[in-house]
Design an enzyme around this catalytic site. Structure first.
Site, short mmCIF file in Angstrom:
data_model
loop_
_atom_site.label_atom_id
_atom_site.label_comp_id
_atom_site.label_asym_id
_atom_site.label_seq_id
_atom_site.Cartn_x
_atom_site.Cartn_y
_atom_site.Cartn_z
N GLU A 13 -4.36 8.81 -7.14
CA GLU A 13 -3.00 9.27 -7.45
C GLU A 13 -2.74 9.12 -8.94
OE1 GLU A 13 0.19 7.23 -5.52
OE2 GLU A 13 -0.83 7.17 -3.59
N GLU A 58 -1.97 1.83 -0.71
CA GLU A 58 -1.71 0.82 -1.74
C GLU A 58 -1.37 -0.52 -1.09
OE1 GLU A 58 1.18 2.31 -4.54
OE2 GLU A 58 -0.37 3.39 -5.62
#
Ligand code: GLA
Length: 687
Positions: free
Chosen positions: A315, A158
């Site tokens: 995710e 991320e």
């Protein structure tokens, strides 16, 4: 740039849908690993992300690498037929690195240092960080580049989740370099930034800083350019890691995007071409009024980044997260509904953060596939159920979602729109995007999310919510789309400034005035709580403007207040098409009516969309798959022909979807009209 994307289904190892998770074995003893792998097999997990936060384990002191535990993990997973999404491990720095080189630590706009002890505490521009991180990547890829378990490289994690904007001196130097490349001369920069205002003129490059905290309001173009720079800077970092990986490995490379309501610092339109696989992380956000709409929008936007091709949900959560003020657990069946909403909108794989719930650290109350309660738990049973359903839906892999409508979405416009000193801080860019998207979704209109300036020729309807900042070349695409027969709906505070945040004068909205056949002289935002009546009995809030018609017809007008009798919603015939303008924040029902009216005249195919039932179709060459997700507490019946895959039964007229359940009907192409499609007016007329 990635020449060709890797099909996501390839990552499952068997051409089926991917089912997986983040796995942090470093948090567990060896004995637990064996149990983990056994249970992963039981659940049908086929792709596992490891080494996401592995740096301190792998390099416990500068240049001393210990890979043996990771070797064991990879071998164990491989022996069990589970593929690996291998992290480069650079996301979180080891303590020794920032102790040795504190200049790596990022600084906030007010100069506060973000200290180690959390994660991602590194400045994206730091050469020192990059040198050490790339050395680790190089060691890792030389060891595992050809390991048979490795199916995907997962760069960092991320990127920009916490450290997207760093205001330190190293960043300042890098920002200046970026600005020199963009503007070449100081004169050009001064002009672009409008520095005649408030005596802000620069006479030397060294005077320029990131937009640090000032005593008043920052220069908006400086703020905007800093966003552009910061996004480019992290993309550059991604590319540096990817280059090292590609030197030693032919395994596809990606990183996990964060297309979400609370993260906006990466312009993923510019990132996407560099990914071998488009992957997104998404968590249901209970701070929003309508989390399910945001989920659907994020999924459609991710499909847009993947240019319509299947993408990977890297995710999401089985139940609660740990980082919202109130971390709401998912109710029975909600995880399945969320998961299959992603699949319906183009995901060919579902992964969770994380496999086994942590018992220490700040994420110990974050849900996982295997909760603290163990296998005798609702979550585990739902995890097994989802694994089984994904197996059943294997044939959906590779199919795509087709839409007649495009919604223009821009991270750049978001950065510009949400700045200070605007007419009203009560209207945010994403609020407008979500409101229009919700109206479309509730009307059964599937949309593709596209970038400003994207080719619209495959669409019948283009929706442009709050596109405050727009380039001439981008507005020209929309104008040409309408001139040649398309229908556009533009909503308020669109087309106001150019790419330098400079107002387009002569009446608002400068970029779209001619197309829309209207002219606004002034904005009149409303105070919170005030609602104005419109002539169809609906209400408007938050935003109004003093608009006059210059060729358009009024579709809705205000009936009260000082704007009584003036238009609020307009429609203009332009060339062979039509352009609508929504100049206020309509109530949801009125906005839905505008969208369905515009869609009907454009001939957009809509799906019957009873309240609470989400309907999306994925299509392949021979078959289509109608996903029916029942978010309501009542059973729904839906017209369908074919075979329902989850329960496994033939359907001839209608399928029943019990409260909270999901059904997926395979139906042969072309999908018959009786299978839930309504047709737009144009089609009906030409029949
Ligand atoms: C992000 C991160 C994960 C984890 C989850 C928790 O998605 O990538 O490491 O922190 O959030 O929701």
């Amino acid at each position: 740039m990635s020449p060709t994307r890797t099909p996501v289904k390839q990552l499952s190892g068997n051409g089926k849908l991917v089912y997986g998770c983040d796995y942090n074995p470093e948090q567990w003893d060896r004995a637990v690993w064996e149990e983990d792998v056994r249970l992963m097999n039981q659940a049908g997990v086929n792709l596992v992300a490891v080494n996401i936060f592995g740096w301190a384990e792998l390099e416990s002191s500068p240049g001393t690498y210990t890979f043996e535990r990771l070797d064991e993990i990879l071998d164990l997973l491989h022996a069990s037929g589970i593929g690996v999404n291998l992290g480069t491990g650079t996301s979180s720095t080891p303590a020794w690195l920032t102790a040795l080189y504190p200049e790596i630590l990022p600084r906030s706009a007010s100069g506060t240092v973000a200290w180690p002890g959390g994660r991602q505490a590194w400045c994206p521009s730091s050469p020192r960080y990059r040198e050490h991180a790339l050395r680790l990547v190089s060691e890792t890829v030389r060891r595992y580049g050809a390991h048979p378990a490795v199916r995907l490289w997962h760069v960092s994690n991320e990127l920009g989740c916490h450290n997207a904007l760093c205001y330190c001196d190293v960043s300042a130097t890098s920002f200046r370099g970026w600005l020199k490349a963009r503007y070449s001369t100081l004169d050009a920069l001064n002009k672009a930034w409008g520095t005649t205002f408030w005596s802000q003129r620069y006479s030397a490059w060294e005077q320029i800083l990131p937009p640090r905290t000032t005593i008043s309001t920052n220069n908006p173009t400086q703020v905007l350019d800093f966003h552009r720079f910061s996004s480019d800077e992290l993309l550059g970092y991604y590319q540096a890691e990817a280059a090292v990986l590609r030197q030693h490995s032919s395994v596809p490379v990606t990183t996990n995007f964060m297309v979400a309501a609370h993260i906006r610092n990466q312009d993923y339109w510019s990132w996407a071409p560099h990914m071998d696989v488009i992957a997104n992380d998404h968590y249901l956000d209970h701070r929003l009024a309508d989390p399910a709409t945001e989920l659907a929008f994020a999924a459609d936007a991710t499909r847009g980044l993947s240019q319509g091709q299947p993408w990977l949900l890297m995710e999401h959560s089985t139940s609660a997260v740990n980082w919202q003020p109130r971390n709401i657990a998912k109710g029975p069946g909600e995880m399945l509904r969320n998961s299959l909403a992603h699949v319906a909108r183009g995901a060919d794989g579902l992964c969770f953060f994380q496999w086994r719930a942590s018992v220490q650290g700040s994420e110990k109350f974050h849900s996982a596939m295997l909760p603290h309660a163990g296998t005798d738990s609702r979550i585990w049973r739902e995890v097994l159920e989802l694994g089984g359903i994904l197996e059943t839906l294997a044939e959906v892999a590779g199919t795509t979602v087709r839409a007649d409508a495009a919604l223009v979405f821009s991270w750049e416009a978001w950065w510009a729109y949400d700045q200070e000193s605007h007419p009203s801080s009560d209207v945010g860019y994403l609020d407008q995007v979500h409101a229009t998207y919700r109206a479309l979704r509730e009307s059964g209109i599937t949309v593709d999310v596209v970038a400003p300036g994207a080719d619209l020729s495959d669409y019948k309807l283009a929706i442009v919510p709050g596109l405050y900042l727009v380039r001439d070349s981008e507005s020209a695409v929309l104008t040409e789309f309408v001139r040649t027969g398309g229908t556009a709906v533009v909503t308020y505070f669109s087309g106001i400034v150019d790419e330098n945040e400079k107002v387009l004068t002569g009446g608002y909205p400068g970029a779209f005035r001619n197309l829309l056949g209207i002219r606004s002289e002034e904005f009149y935002p409303l105070p919170p709580g005030q609602a104005l009546a419109l002539d169809n009995g609906s209400t408007a809030t938050l935003w109004t403007e003093a608009m006059r018609l210059e060729g358009a017809e009024a579709r809705l007008s205000f009936t009260a207040g000082h704007l009584a009798g003036t238009p609020a919603v307009t429609r203009n015939t332009y060339g062979a098409g039509a352009a609508w303008y929504v100049g206020t924040a309509l109530d949801p029902a009125a906005l839905r009516t505008v969208m369905t009216d515009a869609a009907a005249e454009a001939g957009v195919r809509a799906l019957i969309a009873p309240e609470g039932l989400e309907v999306v179709v994925r299509s392949g060459t021979d078959n289509s798959y109608v996903f029916l997700i029942n978010h309501s507490e009542e059973e729904h019946k839906y017209p369908a022909h074919g075979r329902e895959l989850i329960v496994g039964e033939d359907v001839s007229n209608a399928v029943a979807i019990p409260a909270g359940a999901v059904r997926v009907v395979r139906t042969a192409n072309p999908v018959p009209q009786t299978a839930g499609f309504t047709t737009g007016q144009k089609d009906v007329e030409s029949d």
